[in-house]
Design a protein around this motif. Structure first.
Motif, PDB file in Angstrom:
ATOM      1  N   ALA A  78      -3.826  -9.420  -6.249  1.00 14.34           N
ATOM      2  CA  ALA A  78      -3.909  -8.784  -4.920  1.00 14.34           C
ATOM      3  C   ALA A  78      -3.339  -7.516  -4.914  1.00 14.34           C
ATOM      4  O   ALA A  78      -3.608  -6.345  -4.379  1.00 14.34           O
ATOM      5  CB  ALA A  78      -3.357  -9.745  -3.799  1.00 14.34           C
ATOM      6  N   GLU A  79      -1.990  -7.500  -5.810  1.00 15.18           N
ATOM      7  CA  GLU A  79      -1.232  -6.247  -5.575  1.00 15.18           C
ATOM      8  C   GLU A  79      -2.033  -5.200  -6.550  1.00 15.18           C
ATOM      9  O   GLU A  79      -2.037  -3.866  -6.283  1.00 15.18           O
ATOM     10  CB  GLU A  79       0.131  -6.449  -6.231  1.00 15.18           C
ATOM     11  CG  GLU A  79       1.089  -5.230  -6.401  1.00 15.18           C
ATOM     12  CD  GLU A  79       1.518  -5.124  -4.647  1.00 15.18           C
ATOM     13  OE1 GLU A  79       1.665  -3.886  -4.492  1.00 15.18           O
ATOM     14  OE2 GLU A  79       1.610  -6.124  -3.962  1.00 15.18           O
TER      15      GLU A  79
ATOM     16  N   ALA B 162       0.805  -1.335  -0.091  1.00 10.91           N
ATOM     17  CA  ALA B 162      -0.011  -0.094   0.016  1.00 10.91           C
ATOM     18  C   ALA B 162       1.090   1.297  -0.045  1.00 10.91           C
ATOM     19  O   ALA B 162       1.751   1.556   0.793  1.00 10.91           O
ATOM     20  CB  ALA B 162      -0.904   0.021   1.213  1.00 10.91           C
TER      21      ALA B 162
ATOM     22  N   LYS C 285      -7.011   5.290  -8.550  1.00 12.86           N
ATOM     23  CA  LYS C 285      -6.312   4.524  -7.854  1.00 12.86           C
ATOM     24  C   LYS C 285      -5.007   5.562  -7.571  1.00 12.86           C
ATOM     25  O   LYS C 285      -4.404   5.598  -6.465  1.00 12.86           O
ATOM     26  CB  LYS C 285      -5.803   3.238  -8.247  1.00 12.86           C
ATOM     27  CG  LYS C 285      -4.690   2.348  -7.247  1.00 12.86           C
ATOM     28  CD  LYS C 285      -4.678   0.978  -7.788  1.00 12.86           C
ATOM     29  CE  LYS C 285      -3.802   0.104  -6.708  1.00 12.86           C
ATOM     30  NZ  LYS C 285      -3.466  -1.240  -6.897  1.00 12.86           N
TER      31      LYS C 285
ATOM     32  N   GLU D 249      -5.354  -4.620  -6.768  1.00 12.74           N
ATOM     33  CA  GLU D 249      -6.593  -4.541  -6.378  1.00 12.74           C
ATOM     34  C   GLU D 249      -6.175  -3.709  -4.815  1.00 12.74           C
ATOM     35  O   GLU D 249      -6.802  -2.611  -4.424  1.00 12.74           O
ATOM     36  CB  GLU D 249      -7.222  -5.751  -5.892  1.00 12.74           C
ATOM     37  CG  GLU D 249      -7.897  -6.187  -7.159  1.00 12.74           C
ATOM     38  CD  GLU D 249      -8.439  -7.702  -6.722  1.00 12.74           C
ATOM     39  OE1 GLU D 249      -8.684  -7.983  -5.382  1.00 12.74           O
ATOM     40  OE2 GLU D 249      -8.828  -8.686  -7.696  1.00 12.74           O
ATOM     41  N   HIS D 250      -5.205  -3.936  -4.147  1.00  8.55           N
ATOM     42  CA  HIS D 250      -4.792  -3.410  -2.892  1.00  8.55           C
ATOM     43  C   HIS D 250      -3.609  -2.771  -2.832  1.00  8.55           C
ATOM     44  O   HIS D 250      -3.200  -2.162  -1.747  1.00  8.55           O
ATOM     45  CB  HIS D 250      -5.132  -4.560  -1.779  1.00  8.55           C
ATOM     46  CG  HIS D 250      -6.282  -5.155  -1.695  1.00  8.55           C
ATOM     47  ND1 HIS D 250      -7.672  -4.586  -1.417  1.00  8.55           N
ATOM     48  CD2 HIS D 250      -6.652  -6.286  -2.063  1.00  8.55           C
ATOM     49  CE1 HIS D 250      -8.521  -5.653  -1.810  1.00  8.55           C
ATOM     50  NE2 HIS D 250      -8.189  -6.559  -2.028  1.00  8.55           N
ATOM     51  N   GLY D 251      -2.636  -2.912  -3.676  1.00  5.16           N
ATOM     52  CA  GLY D 251      -1.214  -2.540  -3.351  1.00  5.16           C
ATOM     53  C   GLY D 251      -0.781  -1.371  -4.559  1.00  5.16           C
ATOM     54  O   GLY D 251      -1.727  -0.377  -4.912  1.00  5.16           O
TER      55      GLY D 251
END
Length: 348
Positions: free
Chosen positions: A277-278, A206, A295, A280-282
């Motif tokens: 995952a990266e 993040a 983003k 979507e959230h990283g």
């Protein structure tokens, strides 16, 4: 925050021709020049080129490619990302970038760093055991060269200088200088000590994790009496018409690059779940223009950044036309949307 600047970065990753044939190193370099020319046409603020000395990246001499780009552009700033100062000579680095500044009419900037890869050290005869001291001494010398006055300097890893005057001088008397930092507090403090600009390499996790480094930079500049410049950040990403198209186009090349790096560092191969995952959230900015814009806006606000650079090539592999389209979408659609979101007070 509407005065944020936006750039693109690449290491000259080896793309493919639209026929599917892998590009030569020479063709990959020419492709980067075309992408940079497009960036200038559509109003992107900066182009920065990384330095590598390995087969999967074509650019080993960013200044040469940037000089070619200078002849094709008018407004975009031209920089390195990064110049591996530890295995280079500060005098020659200054001379190359002051020359680039001349041929680009004042658009050159340099991002100094120790480099996340180490292939340049044995190539140019440097001992990795001297990794820290090489950078510490050479950045000190470079800071003195930036005064554009005769320099007297002595260290342990390079011949001393006595009243050495270095040419060419820049027209402005100043060469914009950044330091690329991957997450070391000591590097942040060193950057502040010399009054250089801070460029954060946020390539995983993040982005808000890096906000304390921005606070540290600003506190340190206050203590040193230097200037707290707007902070930059760079991260990997790719833009296509839809989220699905962007992920499917980008994943193979990004995984290949990540796995090559990981093999050198003992990391396991990257899975698709980790990639998703990266995204979507990283700190992977992969998706449609709307997704990526939201983003990026959120990341800029989280870090309080004054510049965002998108590392848009991510291991190459994809056809050159897809890369050109990604640059076009970034400049014509994503950046205006990010500016709107920042003006509205956040990403939503």
């Amino acid at each position: 925050m509407t005065d944020v600047q936006f750039g693109i970065e690449t290491f000259g990753d080896i793309a493919s021709h639209d026929s599917g044939e892998t590009m030569s190193h020479a063709a990959a370099i020419r492709q980067v020049v075309e992408e940079a020319a497009l960036a200038d046409q559509i109003g992107i603020d900066a182009v920065a080129l990384g330095e590598h000395h390995r087969s999967d990246f074509a650019i080993s001499s960013p200044e040469m490619v940037l000089a070619a780009i200078a002849s094709r552009t008018e407004k975009v700033s031209l920089g390195s990302a990064v110049t591996v100062l530890s295995s280079d000579d500060p005098v020659r680095v200054f001379q190359r970038f002051s020359t680039l500044d001349a041929v680009s009419n004042g658009r050159a900037e340099v991002i100094l760093g120790r480099g996340s890869f180490t292939e340049s050290f044995p190539l140019f005869g440097y001992d990795l055991a001297d990794y820290e001291v090489l950078f510490e001494e050479k950045i000190d010398l470079f800071s003195q060269l930036l005064t554009e006055k005769p320099v007297t300097w002595e260290g342990t890893k390079r011949a001393a200088l006595h009243e050495a005057d270095v040419y060419p001088k820049t027209d402005s008397g100043s060469l914009t200088t950044w330091v690329g930092v991957g997450g070391s507090p000591q590097s942040v403090v060193r950057t502040a000590h010399y009054g250089f600009r801070l460029m954060l390499a946020i390539i995983g996790g993040a982005p808000e994790r890096f906000a304390p480094y921005v606070d540290l930079y600003r506190r340190a500049t206050e203590q040193f009496g230097t200037t707290a410049h707007p902070v930059g950040m760079h991260s990997h990403g790719f833009i296509a018409a839809t989220d699905e198209e962007a992920r499917e186009s980008y994943f193979p090349g990004y995984k290949a690059m990540r796995d090559r790096v990981g093999a050198d560092r003992g990391w396991p191969p990257m899975t698709r779940a980790e990639f998703d995952a990266e995204v979507e959230h990283g700190s992977l900015y992969v998706g449609s223009p709307g997704t990526v814009a939201a983003k990026i806006a959120a990341a800029i606000r989280a870090v309080d950044a004054g510049r965002f650079d998108l590392v848009y090539t991510g291991g190459g592999a994809m056809p050159a036309s897809q890369r050109m389209r990604a640059v076009e979408l970034y400049g014509t659609t994503v950046i205006p949307r990010v500016k709107d979101l920042l003006a509205e007070g956040g990403a939503r």
